[in-house]
Scaffold this motif. Sequence first.
Motif, short mmCIF file in Angstrom:
data_model
loop_
_atom_site.label_atom_id
_atom_site.label_comp_id
_atom_site.label_asym_id
_atom_site.label_seq_id
_atom_site.Cartn_x
_atom_site.Cartn_y
_atom_site.Cartn_z
N LEU A 1 27.87 56.42 31.22
CA LEU A 1 26.84 55.46 30.78
C LEU A 1 25.45 55.88 31.19
N GLU A 2 25.42 56.53 32.31
CA GLU A 2 24.17 57.02 32.72
C GLU A 2 23.48 58.33 31.79
N LYS A 3 24.55 59.08 31.56
CA LYS A 3 24.26 60.67 31.28
C LYS A 3 24.38 60.66 29.74
N TYR A 4 25.26 60.13 29.26
CA TYR A 4 25.81 60.23 27.75
C TYR A 4 25.78 58.78 27.00
N SER A 5 24.59 57.87 27.32
CA SER A 5 24.69 56.55 26.89
C SER A 5 24.53 56.62 25.30
N GLU A 6 23.90 57.44 24.70
CA GLU A 6 23.78 57.58 23.17
C GLU A 6 25.21 57.74 22.49
N ASN A 7 26.18 58.40 23.37
CA ASN A 7 27.46 58.80 22.70
C ASN A 7 28.64 58.10 23.04
N VAL A 8 28.03 56.89 24.21
CA VAL A 8 29.28 56.12 24.52
C VAL A 8 29.42 54.58 23.69
N ALA A 9 30.37 54.56 22.81
CA ALA A 9 30.30 53.66 21.94
C ALA A 9 30.96 52.35 22.52
N ALA A 10 31.87 52.56 23.52
CA ALA A 10 32.42 51.41 24.07
C ALA A 10 32.78 51.77 25.34
N ALA A 11 33.39 50.78 26.40
CA ALA A 11 34.32 51.01 27.57
C ALA A 11 34.96 50.05 28.05
N SER A 12 35.81 50.16 28.93
CA SER A 12 36.58 49.08 29.52
C SER A 12 37.01 49.49 30.77
N TRP A 13 37.81 48.64 31.60
CA TRP A 13 38.17 49.29 32.94
C TRP A 13 38.92 50.48 32.65
N ASP A 14 39.79 50.50 31.61
CA ASP A 14 40.86 51.81 31.75
C ASP A 14 40.18 52.68 30.52
N SER A 15 39.01 52.79 29.95
CA SER A 15 38.74 53.71 29.00
C SER A 15 37.41 53.77 28.82
N VAL A 16 37.24 54.82 28.39
CA VAL A 16 35.67 55.09 27.83
C VAL A 16 35.75 55.66 26.60
N ILE A 17 34.98 55.32 25.61
CA ILE A 17 35.36 55.64 24.00
C ILE A 17 33.66 56.14 23.70
N PHE A 18 34.05 57.49 23.06
CA PHE A 18 32.91 58.12 22.73
C PHE A 18 32.92 58.21 21.50
N ASP A 19 31.43 58.21 20.54
CA ASP A 19 31.11 58.59 19.40
C ASP A 19 30.52 59.96 19.46
N LEU A 20 31.26 60.82 18.94
CA LEU A 20 30.86 62.40 19.12
C LEU A 20 30.32 62.99 17.49
N PRO A 21 29.18 63.69 17.79
CA PRO A 21 29.02 64.39 16.53
C PRO A 21 30.11 65.42 15.99
N GLY A 22 30.38 65.14 14.47
CA GLY A 22 31.34 66.09 13.84
C GLY A 22 32.67 65.53 13.99
N ARG A 23 32.94 64.49 14.70
CA ARG A 23 34.15 63.58 14.68
C ARG A 23 34.13 62.47 13.89
N GLU A 24 35.09 62.31 12.82
CA GLU A 24 35.14 61.08 11.92
C GLU A 24 35.43 59.77 12.77
N SER A 25 36.02 59.82 13.84
CA SER A 25 36.73 58.64 14.33
C SER A 25 36.30 58.73 15.79
N LEU A 26 36.37 57.50 16.53
CA LEU A 26 35.93 57.22 17.70
C LEU A 26 37.04 57.99 18.85
N GLN A 27 36.60 58.55 19.72
CA GLN A 27 37.32 59.44 20.78
C GLN A 27 37.53 58.71 22.15
N ARG A 28 38.80 58.20 22.36
CA ARG A 28 38.93 57.51 23.70
C ARG A 28 39.47 58.32 24.56
N VAL A 29 38.83 58.11 25.99
CA VAL A 29 39.29 58.86 27.05
C VAL A 29 40.00 57.94 27.91
N PRO A 30 41.40 57.69 28.16
CA PRO A 30 41.89 56.97 29.16
C PRO A 30 41.55 57.10 30.50
#
Length: 503
Positions: free
Chosen positions: A442-471
């Motif tokens: 959230l501090e470093k890549y706030s523009e690319n973090v679309a969502a988050a929860s206790w057990d995931s961070v979801i990125f909105d990345l350039p060149g990717r059609e869908s959001l990318q979840r990091v469990p």
Amino acid sequence: MSVRRVMGTEVEYGISVAGQPQANPMVASSQVVNAYATSTLKARRARWDFEEESPLRDARGFDMSRQVADPSQLTDEDLGLANVILTNGARLYVDHAHPEFSCPEVTNPLDAVRWDKAGEQVMLDASRAAARLPGNPQIHLYKNNTDNKGVSYGAHENYLMRRSTAFADIVKHLIPFFVSRQVFAGAGRVGIGQERPKHGFQISQRADFFEVEVGLETTLKRPIINTRDEPHADPEKYRRLHVILGDANLAEVSTYLKVGSTSLVLAMIEDGYITRDLSVDGPVSALRAVSHDPTLKTLITLKDGRKLTGVQLQMEYLDLAKKFVEERYGSDADYQTKNVLERWESVLDRLERDPMECATELDWVAKYKLLLGYRDRDSLEWDDPKLHLIDLQYADIRPEKGLYQRLVRSGRIERLLTDDLVEKAMHEPPTDTRAYFRGRCLEKYSENVAAASWDSVIFDLPGRESLQRVPTIDPLRGTKKHVGGLLDSSETALDLFNRLTGS
């Protein structure tokens, strides 16, 4: 096991709008949260990810139907209320009619106190930010649990436990502990009964609002043991014990003992160490009876026929915990485990001798001493509105108004932390849980973090059609030790994701 485990607190704050007693609390709470987000989060605001939440799953082995659940239980629904994730890994949001600060995951009692106190400062800054908006009135926040008009709101604790521990054992051994824990963890309250129909002072703000021993609800028919089975971690390995019984503490020692002693009791339950039956006859009525007697002399009846005070029942648990730690660790026990045991014993000894000896450490005693002073000085009865105002003013988080804050400034309340440590915790996450990964992203890549929860961070990345979840399903991974170097060396969110996934 020791006092160390994954834990955290979540506190709903009382709210009022100056000069507007009929103001909508949901609107006021949203103003507070949004004002803080606008003033501190300069980039994109990540939304909360509700996908992995399951608030109606019951630890007793079934799911409650959504058709019969109270709307307050449906915490997996996005109601469009203000909801932000902070760079310290915490969640700041509107929980129905209250602003709530949910701490990041920590691994020890002192860190639980630290990020809980950071939450107070976040709320203070948030209320000040809301007041600076054109046309906005002053919004006042209180770290308490009741409006004294029949409404109670929560200060919850969360503890990660081994899934293999039988839930029946948790219920059996925790109920007597929770019935009596308030002797050092209570925040104190003027008035007795849900709508204070009787005059007087009691130890706990929450005790009168509990009606059953075990249940899934949190706002209706409140249970001493909440059965929500929502681990926010690997469900095969863990369960999250969601404790809704506690008071919102301002005193650091009260919070420290509350979470530290509970963690030790959970360790004993997990290890099958408690063979002594401490079950209480009529736990709900016993909970209230202990709370209603600030002399701490009221006897409660155990199912084995013994009659003990709340302090004496706590001494039973303390005795078990001391033996448990000695047998498991001896002199190798970590500092916080030994310190919790020492403080627990010291506080109980003094409470039994004279509760007023704990006025510099425990919320309810500090508040009681203040109130008695006003009563003696001004010849006030317990039904005097001045005493109710003092009760509320104790919990006011504004340093220039709050009576707890005045006690701190005058050196009449013991602290465990420095202002500098609390200030840093407002913005920085714990380093030894997954909250580190969440907060740093959230501090470093706030523009690319679309969502988050206790057990995931979801990125909105350039060149990717869908959001990318990091469990982030393991609470003890994603720490500074695990990913600090990776985060430091990844210039963009895409770099980080590619390195995490081996793309």
